[in-house]
Design a protein around this motif. Structure first.
Motif, PDB file in Angstrom:
ATOM      1  N   ALA A  35       0.827  -1.205   0.000  1.00 60.76           N
ATOM      2  CA  ALA A  35       0.000   0.000   0.000  1.00 60.76           C
ATOM      3  C   ALA A  35       0.867   1.263   0.000  1.00 60.76           C
ATOM      4  O   ALA A  35       1.872   1.343   0.711  1.00 60.76           O
ATOM      5  CB  ALA A  35      -0.922   0.005   1.214  1.00 60.76           C
ATOM      6  N   PRO A  36       0.480   2.284  -0.776  1.00 60.14           N
ATOM      7  CA  PRO A  36       1.239   3.546  -0.782  1.00 60.14           C
ATOM      8  C   PRO A  36       1.103   4.283   0.543  1.00 60.14           C
ATOM      9  O   PRO A  36       0.119   4.122   1.261  1.00 60.14           O
ATOM     10  CB  PRO A  36       0.593   4.326  -1.925  1.00 60.14           C
ATOM     11  N   HIS A  37       2.093   5.093   0.859  1.00 55.49           N
ATOM     12  CA  HIS A  37       2.034   5.913   2.067  1.00 55.49           C
ATOM     13  C   HIS A  37       2.857   7.179   1.865  1.00 55.49           C
ATOM     14  O   HIS A  37       3.782   7.214   1.047  1.00 55.49           O
ATOM     15  CB  HIS A  37       2.543   5.136   3.289  1.00 55.49           C
ATOM     16  N   GLY A  38       2.477   8.220   2.604  1.00 51.46           N
ATOM     17  CA  GLY A  38       3.171   9.496   2.512  1.00 51.46           C
ATOM     18  C   GLY A  38       3.779   9.890   3.842  1.00 51.46           C
ATOM     19  O   GLY A  38       3.797   9.121   4.803  1.00 51.46           O
ATOM     20  N   ARG A  39       4.270  11.128   3.888  1.00 54.68           N
ATOM     21  CA  ARG A  39       4.902  11.660   5.106  1.00 54.68           C
ATOM     22  C   ARG A  39       3.916  12.572   5.831  1.00 54.68           C
ATOM     23  O   ARG A  39       3.459  13.564   5.254  1.00 54.68           O
ATOM     24  CB  ARG A  39       6.161  12.438   4.751  1.00 54.68           C
ATOM     25  N   PRO A  40       3.582  12.251   7.063  1.00 52.55           N
ATOM     26  CA  PRO A  40       2.641  13.120   7.792  1.00 52.55           C
ATOM     27  C   PRO A  40       3.299  14.420   8.229  1.00 52.55           C
ATOM     28  O   PRO A  40       4.503  14.471   8.514  1.00 52.55           O
ATOM     29  CB  PRO A  40       2.257  12.268   9.004  1.00 52.55           C
ATOM     30  N   LEU A  41       2.502  15.457   8.288  1.00 54.64           N
ATOM     31  CA  LEU A  41       2.958  16.711   8.889  1.00 54.64           C
ATOM     32  C   LEU A  41       3.205  16.506  10.374  1.00 54.64           C
ATOM     33  O   LEU A  41       4.199  16.992  10.935  1.00 54.64           O
ATOM     34  CB  LEU A  41       1.900  17.802   8.684  1.00 54.64           C
ATOM     35  N   ALA A  42       2.288  15.779  11.018  1.00 48.92           N
ATOM     36  CA  ALA A  42       2.388  15.552  12.458  1.00 48.92           C
ATOM     37  C   ALA A  42       1.605  14.306  12.829  1.00 48.92           C
ATOM     38  O   ALA A  42       0.689  13.891  12.113  1.00 48.92           O
ATOM     39  CB  ALA A  42       1.845  16.753  13.235  1.00 48.92           C
ATOM     40  N   VAL A  43       1.989  13.735  13.944  1.00 46.02           N
ATOM     41  CA  VAL A  43       1.246  12.645  14.568  1.00 46.02           C
ATOM     42  C   VAL A  43       0.698  13.183  15.879  1.00 46.02           C
ATOM     43  O   VAL A  43       1.449  13.708  16.707  1.00 46.02           O
ATOM     44  CB  VAL A  43       2.140  11.416  14.817  1.00 46.02           C
ATOM     45  N   VAL A  44      -0.621  13.059  16.067  1.00 39.92           N
ATOM     46  CA  VAL A  44      -1.287  13.618  17.243  1.00 39.92           C
ATOM     47  C   VAL A  44      -1.917  12.489  18.029  1.00 39.92           C
ATOM     48  O   VAL A  44      -2.573  11.608  17.462  1.00 39.92           O
ATOM     49  CB  VAL A  44      -2.359  14.646  16.815  1.00 39.92           C
ATOM     50  N   LEU A  45      -1.720  12.519  19.357  1.00 40.89           N
ATOM     51  CA  LEU A  45      -2.229  11.462  20.227  1.00 40.89           C
ATOM     52  C   LEU A  45      -3.170  12.056  21.270  1.00 40.89           C
ATOM     53  O   LEU A  45      -2.779  12.352  22.401  1.00 40.89           O
ATOM     54  CB  LEU A  45      -1.078  10.723  20.920  1.00 40.89           C
ATOM     55  N   PRO A  46      -4.447  12.243  20.933  1.00 40.38           N
ATOM     56  CA  PRO A  46      -5.405  12.796  21.887  1.00 40.38           C
ATOM     57  C   PRO A  46      -5.708  11.807  23.010  1.00 40.38           C
ATOM     58  O   PRO A  46      -5.548  10.595  22.846  1.00 40.38           O
ATOM     59  CB  PRO A  46      -6.639  13.061  21.030  1.00 40.38           C
ATOM     60  N   SER A  47      -6.197  12.350  24.122  1.00 38.29           N
ATOM     61  CA  SER A  47      -6.513  11.523  25.289  1.00 38.29           C
ATOM     62  C   SER A  47      -7.997  11.360  25.535  1.00 38.29           C
ATOM     63  O   SER A  47      -8.388  10.533  26.352  1.00 38.29           O
ATOM     64  CB  SER A  47      -5.853  12.128  26.546  1.00 38.29           C
ATOM     65  N   ASP A  48      -8.840  12.142  24.869  1.00 39.40           N
ATOM     66  CA  ASP A  48     -10.285  12.014  25.066  1.00 39.40           C
ATOM     67  C   ASP A  48     -11.017  12.568  23.854  1.00 39.40           C
ATOM     68  O   ASP A  48     -10.406  13.146  22.944  1.00 39.40           O
ATOM     69  CB  ASP A  48     -10.737  12.719  26.351  1.00 39.40           C
ATOM     70  N   ALA A  49     -12.339  12.393  23.855  1.00 42.57           N
ATOM     71  CA  ALA A  49     -13.149  12.803  22.718  1.00 42.57           C
ATOM     72  C   ALA A  49     -13.103  14.310  22.493  1.00 42.57           C
ATOM     73  O   ALA A  49     -13.113  14.771  21.340  1.00 42.57           O
ATOM     74  CB  ALA A  49     -14.595  12.342  22.913  1.00 42.57           C
ATOM     75  N   GLY A  50     -13.061  15.077  23.579  1.00 40.02           N
ATOM     76  CA  GLY A  50     -12.992  16.531  23.448  1.00 40.02           C
ATOM     77  C   GLY A  50     -11.750  16.963  22.695  1.00 40.02           C
ATOM     78  O   GLY A  50     -11.797  17.874  21.857  1.00 40.02           O
ATOM     79  N   GLN A  51     -10.626  16.317  22.974  1.00 41.46           N
ATOM     80  CA  GLN A  51      -9.401  16.638  22.250  1.00 41.46           C
ATOM     81  C   GLN A  51      -9.502  16.242  20.783  1.00 41.46           C
ATOM     82  O   GLN A  51      -9.001  16.952  19.906  1.00 41.46           O
ATOM     83  CB  GLN A  51      -8.203  15.961  22.916  1.00 41.46           C
TER      84      GLN A  51
END
Length: 456
Positions: A35-51
């Motif tokens: 499968a193709p893939h690209g380079r992310p700008l950022a990886v974000v790891l939220p802790s809850d639904a609000g985030q």
């Protein structure tokens, strides 16, 4: 993009926004090498639904695509990054919010590991059925997004059969609640089933209400060996016709048998095919189930049958099936396909894979869930050889073509992702594709979520 990164850090905290390319590279792709893939700008790891809501709103404002991701155990490229996206990883949202034994349900966040949930509900005498092969590290969110299955599907179904309701963050940042906590409920469209299997293209799942079952009895196990694959296929069809519903019915072809024998240094006493069945009905009911299956196997031409109700011995017998992928690594890298055919055509699929392997000069092992016809032909190749990799890719597609020609589907549990988009179009046709796109456009008009997956 500095303004977006500043807003993301404000939403989830600076430690939960990863931008170092050496770190984010680990989040670029799942377990599917094609499968193709690209380079992310950022990886974000939220802790809850609000985030999650704040992340979605920030990305929408900056027209930056979002690729939702769980543990990365997928096999279709559905969680693969696209260039310049934000990969939204849900693994920190890992709370088991509630276990309700009286109503046989659990409420969980998407980052809960499948095995951890199974262990937690087992303490209450309950059982969560979906068991993908990566159940010891895959997460519920990923299982929901791909509608994952596993070895027990023949009796208990796939993930969607255990989902009562969801909470999903939509493209406008609003939180949608679908489904119910009751056993029955038919009010409105079934939005829950719409989101299960949508592979992150319609929203981000932040919570799930899951149906549980009473903990089954320790399984009794049967193994049958065949000198002809066609006879094993006949046995599977006859078991279904007899009305017996085992909790597990797996098949291994000659190539997978030989690999496991070498890997485990054992003799499975099987020439062409091996069938493993279990019944968790308990006691005399399980013995009756396996007695019927054993007779069917003998009548269908089995060379050897063996039954045991010893739990440890049963686990040892099933270990041969679970060891196939590790065993194939002795020969090279592996690429697992996922195709589901009518149970009466399993032998034809295995024969087709043998032809493809011979034509392309590749080793192809076929194992799968015989009880529901979901097969996993696994192609072995040399990853350092461009030619062999190209032949492996060709074999992957030719196997899907055989599956469709046999009246099957191009995926039984791994999903479409970024690797089978053209095959989805072939399977569902232009009208089906148009309806898919209209649903996507209605819920995600700016194509914010996981662009390039499934059909977009």
């Amino acid at each position: 993009m500095d303004a977006l990164l500043t807003r993301l850090r404000a939403a989830v905290g600076p430690d939960a926004v990863l931008t170092d390319p050496d770190v984010t590279s680990a989040y670029r792709r799942d377990m599917m090498p094609l499968a193709p893939h690209g380079r992310p700008l950022a990886v974000v790891l939220p802790s809850d639904a609000g985030q999650v809501q704040e992340v979605v709103r920030a990305c929408a404002a900056h027209r930056t695509p979002i690729v939702p991701r769980g543990a990365g155990s997928g096999l279709s490229g559905a969680a693969n990054a696209v260039e310049g996206c934000v990969v939204l990883v849900t693994t920190r949202m890992n709370r088991i919010v509630e276990i309700d034994p009286d109503n046989r349900l659990a409420v969980v966040e998407p980052g809960v590991v499948n095995l951890d949930l199974r262990g937690a509900v087992e303490k209450h005498g309950l059982f969560y059925p979906p068991d993908p092969s990566s159940y010891d590290w895959c997460t519920i969110g990923g299982n929901l997004s791909t509608n994952a299955g596993g070895l027990c599907c023949v009796k208990y179904g796939v993930t969607t059969d255990s989902v009562l309701g969801l909470e999903v963050v939509l493209a406008d940042g609003e939180l949608l609640k679908t489904g119910r906590r009751t056993v029955k409920g038919v009010a409105g469209y079934d939005l829950t089933k719409l989101f299960v299997g949508s592979e992150g293209t319609l929203g981000v799942i932040t919570r799930a209400t899951l149906a549980l079952r009473p903990l089954p009895q320790a399984p009794a196990t049967l193994v049958a060996t065949f000198s002809r694959t066609a006879d094993a296929g006949v046995a599977v069809a006859r078991v279904v016709r007899e009305g017996v519903v085992p909790s597990l019915m797996e098949i291994m072809d000659r190539t997978s048998i030989r690999a496991v024998e070498q890997y485990l240094k054992t003799d499975l006493n099987a020439d062409e095919a091996l069938l493993i069945c279990q019944s968790d009905a308990g006691g005399e009911a399980a013995r009756r189930d396996l007695a019927v299956i054993e007779q069917v196997c003998r009548d269908s031409g089995a060379d050897l049958t063996y039954t045991t109700d010893d739990l440890s011995e049963g686990r040892d017998l099933l270990a041969a099936r679970r060891a196939v992928l590790n065993a194939l690594e002795v020969y090279g890298a592996w690429l697992t396909d996922d195709v589901c055919v009518p149970r009466t055509r399993i032998a034809d699929l295995i024969a087709g894979c043998e032809r493809i392997g011979a034509d392309l000069g590749l080793r192809i092992a076929v194992v799968g869930h015989a009880g529901d016809g979901n097969m996993h032909p696994t192609i072995v190749y040399d990853p350092t050889s461009e030619d062999e990799f190209a032949r492996a890719r060709r074999a992957f597609d030719e196997i899907l073509a055989v599956g469709l020609a046999l009246g099957g589907t191009v995926t039984g549990e791994h999903g479409i992702g970024k690797i089978k988009r053209e095959w989805l179009a072939k399977e569902i046709g232009p009208v089906g594709l148009r309806v898919h796109r209209e649903i996507k456009r209605a819920l995600d008009p700016e194509n914010l979520f996981n662009p390039g997956s499934m059909f977009s």
